[in-house]
Structures are given as C-alpha cells and as structure tokens.
Design a protein around this motif. Structure first.
Motif, PDB file in Angstrom:
ATOM      1  N   TYR A 181      85.988  19.993  55.529  1.00 34.63           N
ATOM      2  CA  TYR A 181      86.422  19.842  56.778  1.00 34.63           C
ATOM      3  C   TYR A 181      86.810  20.978  57.720  1.00 34.63           C
ATOM      4  N   THR A 182      86.723  21.260  58.793  1.00 34.80           N
ATOM      5  CA  THR A 182      87.142  22.395  59.673  1.00 34.80           C
ATOM      6  C   THR A 182      87.426  21.871  61.244  1.00 34.80           C
ATOM      7  N   ILE A 183      87.593  22.660  62.074  1.00 41.92           N
ATOM      8  CA  ILE A 183      87.549  22.354  63.425  1.00 41.92           C
ATOM      9  C   ILE A 183      86.743  23.254  64.159  1.00 41.92           C
ATOM     10  N   ILE A 184      86.075  22.712  65.335  1.00 42.54           N
ATOM     11  CA  ILE A 184      85.233  23.304  66.064  1.00 42.54           C
ATOM     12  C   ILE A 184      85.663  22.969  67.660  1.00 42.54           C
ATOM     13  N   ASN A 185      85.390  24.276  68.407  1.00 46.34           N
ATOM     14  CA  ASN A 185      85.578  24.031  69.820  1.00 46.34           C
ATOM     15  C   ASN A 185      84.246  24.089  70.066  1.00 46.34           C
ATOM     16  N   ASP A 186      83.727  23.070  70.708  1.00 47.86           N
ATOM     17  CA  ASP A 186      82.389  23.001  71.542  1.00 47.86           C
ATOM     18  C   ASP A 186      82.306  23.477  72.872  1.00 47.86           C
ATOM     19  N   VAL A 187      82.615  24.652  73.022  1.00 49.30           N
ATOM     20  CA  VAL A 187      82.664  25.021  74.443  1.00 49.30           C
ATOM     21  C   VAL A 187      81.532  24.946  75.097  1.00 49.30           C
ATOM     22  N   THR A 188      81.568  24.517  76.301  1.00 49.30           N
ATOM     23  CA  THR A 188      80.512  24.214  77.270  1.00 49.30           C
ATOM     24  C   THR A 188      80.429  24.481  78.379  1.00 49.30           C
ATOM     25  N   ALA A 189      79.198  25.168  79.051  1.00 46.18           N
ATOM     26  CA  ALA A 189      79.115  25.443  80.510  1.00 46.18           C
ATOM     27  C   ALA A 189      78.477  24.387  80.851  1.00 46.18           C
ATOM     28  N   ARG A 190      79.419  23.653  81.748  1.00 44.47           N
ATOM     29  CA  ARG A 190      79.035  22.375  82.432  1.00 44.47           C
ATOM     30  C   ARG A 190      77.978  22.571  83.328  1.00 44.47           C
ATOM     31  N   ASP A 191      77.960  23.450  84.143  1.00 42.79           N
ATOM     32  CA  ASP A 191      76.903  23.730  85.339  1.00 42.79           C
ATOM     33  C   ASP A 191      75.504  24.105  84.770  1.00 42.79           C
ATOM     34  N   LEU A 192      75.343  24.814  83.464  1.00 44.88           N
ATOM     35  CA  LEU A 192      74.295  25.231  82.973  1.00 44.88           C
ATOM     36  C   LEU A 192      73.851  23.771  82.300  1.00 44.88           C
ATOM     37  N   GLN A 193      74.653  23.086  81.811  1.00 41.23           N
ATOM     38  CA  GLN A 193      74.243  21.807  81.304  1.00 41.23           C
ATOM     39  C   GLN A 193      73.583  20.888  82.004  1.00 41.23           C
ATOM     40  N   SER A 194      73.889  20.900  83.571  1.00 44.20           N
ATOM     41  CA  SER A 194      73.766  20.072  84.552  1.00 44.20           C
ATOM     42  C   SER A 194      72.461  20.450  84.913  1.00 44.20           C
ATOM     43  N   ARG A 195      72.296  21.720  85.078  1.00 45.37           N
ATOM     44  CA  ARG A 195      71.168  22.611  85.807  1.00 45.37           C
ATOM     45  C   ARG A 195      69.996  22.586  84.975  1.00 45.37           C
ATOM     46  N   HIS A 196      70.229  22.592  83.742  1.00 44.41           N
ATOM     47  CA  HIS A 196      68.885  22.694  82.984  1.00 44.41           C
ATOM     48  C   HIS A 196      68.830  21.124  82.130  1.00 44.41           C
ATOM     49  N   LYS A 197      69.627  20.342  82.452  1.00 44.43           N
ATOM     50  CA  LYS A 197      69.110  18.907  82.089  1.00 44.43           C
ATOM     51  C   LYS A 197      69.067  18.852  80.524  1.00 44.43           C
ATOM     52  N   GLN A 198      69.599  19.461  79.886  1.00 45.19           N
ATOM     53  CA  GLN A 198      69.772  19.345  78.396  1.00 45.19           C
ATOM     54  C   GLN A 198      71.029  19.980  78.012  1.00 45.19           C
ATOM     55  N   TYR A 199      71.503  20.087  76.558  1.00 49.37           N
ATOM     56  CA  TYR A 199      72.595  20.615  76.163  1.00 49.37           C
ATOM     57  C   TYR A 199      72.484  21.897  75.738  1.00 49.37           C
ATOM     58  N   PHE A 200      71.448  22.435  75.170  1.00 49.14           N
ATOM     59  CA  PHE A 200      71.339  23.654  74.002  1.00 49.14           C
ATOM     60  C   PHE A 200      71.840  24.966  74.889  1.00 49.14           C
ATOM     61  N   ILE A 201      71.431  25.283  76.194  1.00 50.30           N
ATOM     62  CA  ILE A 201      71.678  26.543  76.780  1.00 50.30           C
ATOM     63  C   ILE A 201      73.161  26.737  77.163  1.00 50.30           C
ATOM     64  N   GLY A 202      73.859  25.501  77.710  1.00 53.49           N
ATOM     65  CA  GLY A 202      75.173  25.438  78.248  1.00 53.49           C
ATOM     66  C   GLY A 202      76.020  25.328  77.043  1.00 53.49           C
ATOM     67  N   LYS A 203      75.531  24.904  75.633  1.00 52.93           N
ATOM     68  CA  LYS A 203      76.394  24.730  74.375  1.00 52.93           C
ATOM     69  C   LYS A 203      76.296  26.101  73.636  1.00 52.93           C
ATOM     70  N   SER A 204      75.441  27.017  73.881  1.00 58.19           N
ATOM     71  CA  SER A 204      75.235  27.979  72.976  1.00 58.19           C
ATOM     72  C   SER A 204      75.465  29.420  73.519  1.00 58.19           C
ATOM     73  N   LEU A 205      76.279  29.723  74.495  1.00 60.57           N
ATOM     74  CA  LEU A 205      76.470  31.193  75.118  1.00 60.57           C
ATOM     75  C   LEU A 205      77.277  31.837  73.921  1.00 60.57           C
ATOM     76  N   ASP A 206      77.312  33.019  73.766  1.00 58.01           N
ATOM     77  CA  ASP A 206      77.913  33.655  72.662  1.00 58.01           C
ATOM     78  C   ASP A 206      79.355  33.519  73.002  1.00 58.01           C
ATOM     79  N   GLY A 207      80.182  33.027  71.523  1.00 53.95           N
ATOM     80  CA  GLY A 207      81.392  33.143  71.513  1.00 53.95           C
ATOM     81  C   GLY A 207      81.934  31.617  71.941  1.00 53.95           C
ATOM     82  N   SER A 208      81.021  30.707  72.169  1.00 54.66           N
ATOM     83  CA  SER A 208      81.223  29.264  72.506  1.00 54.66           C
ATOM     84  C   SER A 208      81.195  28.560  71.490  1.00 54.66           C
ATOM     85  N   CYS A 209      81.439  28.905  70.338  1.00 59.44           N
ATOM     86  CA  CYS A 209      81.610  27.757  69.114  1.00 59.44           C
ATOM     87  C   CYS A 209      82.822  28.294  68.123  1.00 59.44           C
TER      88      CYS A 209
END
Length: 301
Positions: free
Chosen positions: A174-202
């Motif tokens: 087990y380890t720890i993750i910070n699931d950094v999220t761009a909320r506006d991108l998540q809302s705009r694109h109507k899905q999770y992937f882009i807003g969750k996958s910016l460089d350095g966001s994990c």
C-alpha cells in the motif's frame, strides 16, 4: 517492511527503509556485497514481479546487513537521497475509484450521486511524480486545481476473475496517492481522464508498505492538510466499496498484473466542496497522511 525507489550519485535503486533511524538499505548493492552478485533489480516494478522471492531475498539481505552493519556501512542516510514515486512509471494507467466515500459523493452532488456500483476511471502513468516534487499549477489550462488524498493498492500477483475472499492475497502493498484534479477540465469535457492526467497530477509515495505490515487496509485513518489546515479526515472503513470488492470488480474480464496501482477513492473535504470553493495556489503545501504508511508531501508551483 517499507520499500522505496530512490536515487543517489550511483543511480537508481530499490531500498528497504529503516524509518526509526532515517536510513535506507540499498537492496541490490547490499546483496552484491553479501554474495558477490546482485540478482535484485533496481526497478520496483521488476522486484514486485519476482513475487515472494523478492521478499525472501530482501529479508535475507536485511538480516546480513544487520549482522555486518558496523564494518560494511551499507545503510544510507535518508536525507542524502532523492525519493521517487515507488513505481515512477507504471506500465499501465493508474486505476482510480470515483465517489467511494458517501460524504464526498454528496459534497460534489447529492445523495443521488452515491454510487451503487464501483466507478472506475484512470490517470495517465505520465502524471506520476514522487514525494516532495512540485505539483505544477498548470495555470494556462486550469483555474480549479484540486487535491484528493487516497490510499493506493499495489498489485503483487497476477489474477483475473479474482473473488473477494482471495483479493487481498493479490496485493503486494500500500502507498499514498494525491489524485490531483482540474475540476474545470473535468466539467468541460464531461469525463475524468483529461482533468485527472495533467503532468505532475499524481504524486505517489513516499514508499510502499508491504501488505504483511498492514493488518486491515479497511481500517486506516486518512488525513489531508493544505498549508497545515486539516481539509480531509476520515477512515478507510468508510469506503463504500472495500478494497477486496474493488479488486474483484476490476478483475472481471481484465487481468491485473504485478505493479498495477489502484487509488481507492477520496474522502469529503476537497477544495471544490468548500463554500466558497478553495482550489490550490502556487506556494501551497499538500500533505496526505495514511495510518501505518506515512505522509506524502508535495508543494504546488
């Protein structure tokens, strides 16, 4: 047992943490001193793929190092090392579970948003960074960068169609993750992937705790602080879908492999859920602590 991926002037290595003394034992290098040959890889993913053989060799190396500690000087000071994410570049995207704490589902919606089935999305493996590495603000693409503290599971044994009663046998640690999220991108694109996958966001780390050291992963306190202020405080017993259920669902028709990483979901208290919302800003420090594991700290820049 706590395993790190670390780097010094000699290069990358997998090490065993002696947390009480802030030291790390480089396993491959020490094995070579012990036997004249290093069979342990410098890659955490390759070590995990060795299965129980890796644990047995790590224990043997640690025992030898303890006996020869004075003359060999095998242990390295933690302060002189750069810790990387335990698996710096997973071979697959990170599996993530959405809305797995009821209060978090409600804070971003309503009771109707509490899921009846496991919600799975992924983060690009290129988003992974290690402890103390800065989280990029990405101000050119998002104005709503948010944090999500999560317990993460590292798969140790391949499996498909895994039943809940056998699921934890497939966990390496087990380890720890910070699931950094761009909320506006998540809302705009109507899905999770882009807003969750910016460089350095994990951000991931600071190490992997072997499963044998965690009596019950569904009974761990989890806390996130931003600039010292507690934002998230919960316990993994509040997971809607416990770890064994997540593994069972993921492995239905899909093979889980050693080194796969699963982020189990975040509790209530994210920035978007605050009134008014409070998103990350340059200079912020995010610290996520999970009982029995440690603290993952990352600045925002």
């Amino acid at each position: 047992m706590k395993f790190v991926s670390a780097q010094d002037e000699q290069g990358l290595f997998v090490g065993l943490l002696n947390e009480a003394e802030d030291q790390v034992l480089p396993l491959g290098r020490t094995e070579e001193k012990m036997t004249g040959f290093a069979s342990l890889p410098a890659s955490m993913a390759e070590c995990i793929a060795m299965g129980e053989e890796f644990i047995e060799k790590a224990q043997a190396v640690a025992a030898w190092a303890g006996e020869h500690r004075a003359e060999e000087g095998a242990y390295l000071p933690l302060t002189g090392l750069t810790l990387l994410a335990p698996i710096p570049r997973p071979s697959k995207n990170i599996f993530c579970v959405g809305k797995n704490y009821a209060e978090h589902a409600v804070e971003l919606g309503s009771k109707e948003d509490i899921p009846e089935d496991v919600i799975i999305f992924t983060k690009a493996s290129t988003s992974v960074i290690g402890p103390k590495q800065p989280i990029p603000l990405h101000s050119e693409v998002t104005k709503e960068l948010d944090y999500e503290g999560e317990l993460a599971v590292v798969i140790g044994k391949e499996g498909k169609g895994i039943k809940q009663e056998d699921a934890l046998d497939h966990v390496f640690g087990y380890t720890i993750i910070n699931d950094v999220t761009a909320r506006d991108l998540q809302s705009r694109h109507k899905q999770y992937f882009i807003g969750k996958s910016l460089d350095g966001s994990c951000p991931m780390g600071p190490w992997i705790v072997h499963a044998s050291s965690i009596a019950d992963p569904n009974q761990l306190n989890i806390e996130t602080r931003v600039n010292g202020e507690i934002r998230q405080s919960s316990n993994t017993r509040q997971l809607i879908f416990p770890i064994a259920k997540i593994i069972e669902e993921l492995s239905k028709g899909m093979t889980l492999e050693p080194g796969d990483v699963i982020a189990t979901g975040t509790p209530a208290g994210v920035g978007k859920g605050m009134k008014p919302p409070s998103f990350l800003a340059s200079g912020d420090m995010v610290e996520i602590t999970v009982e029995g594991i440690g603290t993952l700290s990352n600045p925002v820049r």
